[in-house]
Every structure is written in structure tokens, then in C-alpha cells.
Design an enzyme around this catalytic site. Structure first.
Site, PDB file in Angstrom:
ATOM      1  CE  LYS A  44      -3.647   2.622   0.631  1.00 21.61           C
ATOM      2  NZ  LYS A  44      -4.594   2.811  -0.474  1.00 21.61           N
ATOM      3  CB  CYS A 127      -3.715   9.234  -3.807  1.00 22.68           C
ATOM      4  SG  CYS A 127      -5.154   8.927  -2.761  1.00 22.68           S
TER       5      CYS A 127
END
Ligand code: SIN
Length: 308
Positions: A44, A127
């Protein structure tokens, strides 16, 4: 069938791996990726400190794909710096994804993670889910400044996870900047940011953060992903290793990414929906397809998409 590949001289026994974000936050999830048939372990995206992420519900899957606004939930880089050396026992490449809410966050994470020598570092410039923080990848000069600083820190091959671009001018500007910086690979694409999925029965949004806006993934974004893989493959004359991400739910989808120029692919929505067994299924489907078509390996069809 030989599904092995190489990215920046790092060998992968299989071209299939998880996308950063999909089932790769905790030690248990990372170990499960080590044990299954995935060709790599991708973490992640990590920030300096532990993050709970955005309020739930923040992920929603539906037939056309998924929408998420996770908000970078992660253990923080000190935890991943401890876990990464332990993941070496799985004997597959480890790709550490780094992110941040500001440039100093990225530099801090890069310093700490470079010290534990993952095989590659993927810098997440894309993101879409942090309120008030635009995707850096849409600002070429901000990306250039950050990546140049990171290049001075990172001593393993360094790539970037890019947002989708929708205009050739933007592909060209990004490619020029990435060439100047000298990145080692591209991961394209992150989710298609700030989509909105509506539940008409309930007459409301399906995820809580940002008023329901979130990153789109899965089947519906495959054409956007393929276009970005193809655009960068051509702009770099096939010399930049590209990891294709977006809309892969079958072996045929993997094949399409490879035809467009991908050296490897990452799986997001289908991994979350199906669990780590997805890698074995895709491997089998892809092998059967390549065999049927008479290809002996991936390199025989990489980038060979025909134009009319
Ligand atoms: C998220 O954590 O919000 C998703 C990560 C990403 O899109 O980069």
C-alpha cells in the site's frame, strides 16, 4: 507458458501482481501476496505516520467496476520498513509504494524505505482521494521537482504511478518530464479520479467521503488504461518498462495490456472482489490464450498492437 518479465532489470517469475491499494495494507495481506501466485508483492502507498484513512463506507463494487475513496489508510513507513525485510523469504520482487500529503512526506518515506532495499520503489503521484490535496501527477512541474529530489535519495529502480491523462498534449508533457528526470518504469493508470456512482433506489451516493466522489476502477476504465499504456509505449519508443493497471478481470484483458505495450500488469478491483486466487485464474487464462494464438512468451506480443 513463460509469463516471466523484467522491469528495470528486476526479474519477475510472473507478470501478474497486485495494484498498490488492493489487499496490501497489513502484514497478513502482504504475506498472503507472498504465498499466492502473484509475481510480486506491492505495498500500500505509505505515508510517514499511520493513517486510518477516510470514513466508511469508502469502497463499493458493482458490475461495471468499483469506486473508492480510501484516503491512503496505511501502517506508516516505519512499520513497512520492518515488514519488507521479512517479506524477502517469499523470494519475489517487492515494490514499495510511497505517497504523502506534501513533498517532504515523500522524501521522508523514500529515505527510510530505500534503506531496507525493496526491489523497486513506485512513487504514487496520483491518489485522488485526499480532500484538498490535488493529484501531483496532473502538475508536471510539481512532479518534476518532487521526482528530481527523490532521484537523489532512492538507490533502487524508481517508477511512478500516474493518473490517467486524457489528451495527447498531457501525455507528451508528462513523458518529457519523466524522460528528463530519468524514471525507471511507469505504472499506468491509477483510478479515474472523482467519479460519482449513484444508487437510484436509495437516491444517494454509495461511498461516504467527499460527498460520494471517488476513484473509478475495474472493467469500465479498461479503455482509458489501455490508451495510457499505448500512449506512453509509443512516446518512449517501447524503451520504458510499463506496468499496466486498469480493468483487468480476465486473461484476455492482460493480453490487451501487453499488446498495448505493458511488461507487467497490476490487479486492483478483481483482486478485492475475488481474493488472491485471482492470480492463478488469470495466469491460466492468459497461458491458454497465448498458446491458442501461438505465442511462446509475452515478449513475442508486447507492443505489437496493429493499427488500421
Ligand atoms: C486511496 O488510498 O485513497 C487510494 C490510493 C490511490 O488511489 O492512490
Amino acid at each position: 507458458m513463460d509469463l516471466s518479465t523484467a522491469i528495470a532489470d528486476v526479474r519477475f517469475s510472473s507478470c501478474l501482481m497486485n495494484a498498490s491499494g488492493a489487499l496490501c495494507v497489513t502484514r497478513e495481506e502482504l504475506e498472503a501476496l507472498g504465498e499466492c501466485r502473484s509475481g510480486a508483492i506491492v505495498t500500500k502507498s505509505m505515508t510517514p505516520a499511520f493513517r486510518q484513512g477516510n470514513p466508511e463506507p469508502r469502497y463499493y463494487s458493482f458490475p461495471a467496476g468499483s469506486i473508492n475513496s480510501m484516503g491512503l489508510p496505511n501502517l506508516g513507513y516505519p512499520a513497512y520498513a520492518r515488514i519488507i525485510p521479512e517479506l524477502r523469504r517469499f523470494e519475489k520482487p517487492i515494490i514499495a509504494s510511497i505517497a504523502g500529503l506534501s513533498p517532504p512526506d515523500f522524501l521522508e518515506a523514500a529515505r527510510a524505505i530505500t534503506a531496507v532495499s525493496p526491489d523497486l520503489i513506485e512513487v504514487n503521484l496520483s491518489c485522488p482521494n485526499i480532500h484538498g490535496r490535488p493529484q501531483i501527477g496532473y502538475d508536471v512541474e510539481a512532479s518534476r521537482a518532487l521526482l528530481l529530489e527523490l532521484k537523489d535519495i532512492v538507490t533502487v529502480p524508481m517508477g511512478v504511478k500516474l493518473p490517467p491523462y486524457f489528451d495527447p498534449v498531457h501525455h507528451e508533457a508528462a513523458a518529457r518530464m519523466l524522460q528528463d528526470v530519468g524514471v525507471d518504469f511507469l505504472s499506468v493508470i491509477n483510478s479515474v479520479g472523482n467519479g460519482l456512482v449513484v444508487d437510484p433506489d436509495e437516491e444517494r451516493v454509495v461511498i461516504r467521503p467527499k460527498g460520494g466522489f471517488g476513484g473509478l476502477g475495474g472493467t469500465m476504465i479498461k479503455p482509458v488504461a489501455l490508451a495510457n499504456v499505448r500512449a506512453f509505449w509509443k512516446l518512449f519508443d517501447g524503451r520504458m518498462p510499463i506496468i499496466g493497471t486498469g480493468g483487468i478481470v480476465s486473461g484476455t484483458d492482460v493480453f490487451e495490456h501487453v499488446l498495448c505495450g505493458a511488461s507487467a500488469v497490476q490487479i486492483g478491483t478483481a483482486l478485492v472482489d475475488e481474493g488472491v486466487g485471482v492470480f492463478q485464474r488469470l495466469e491460466q487464462e492468459l497461458s491458454e490464450l497465448l498458446q491458442r494464438k501461438g505465442y511462446a512468451s509475452l515478449s513475442d506480443c508486447r507492443g505489437t498492437l496493429r493499427e488500421l
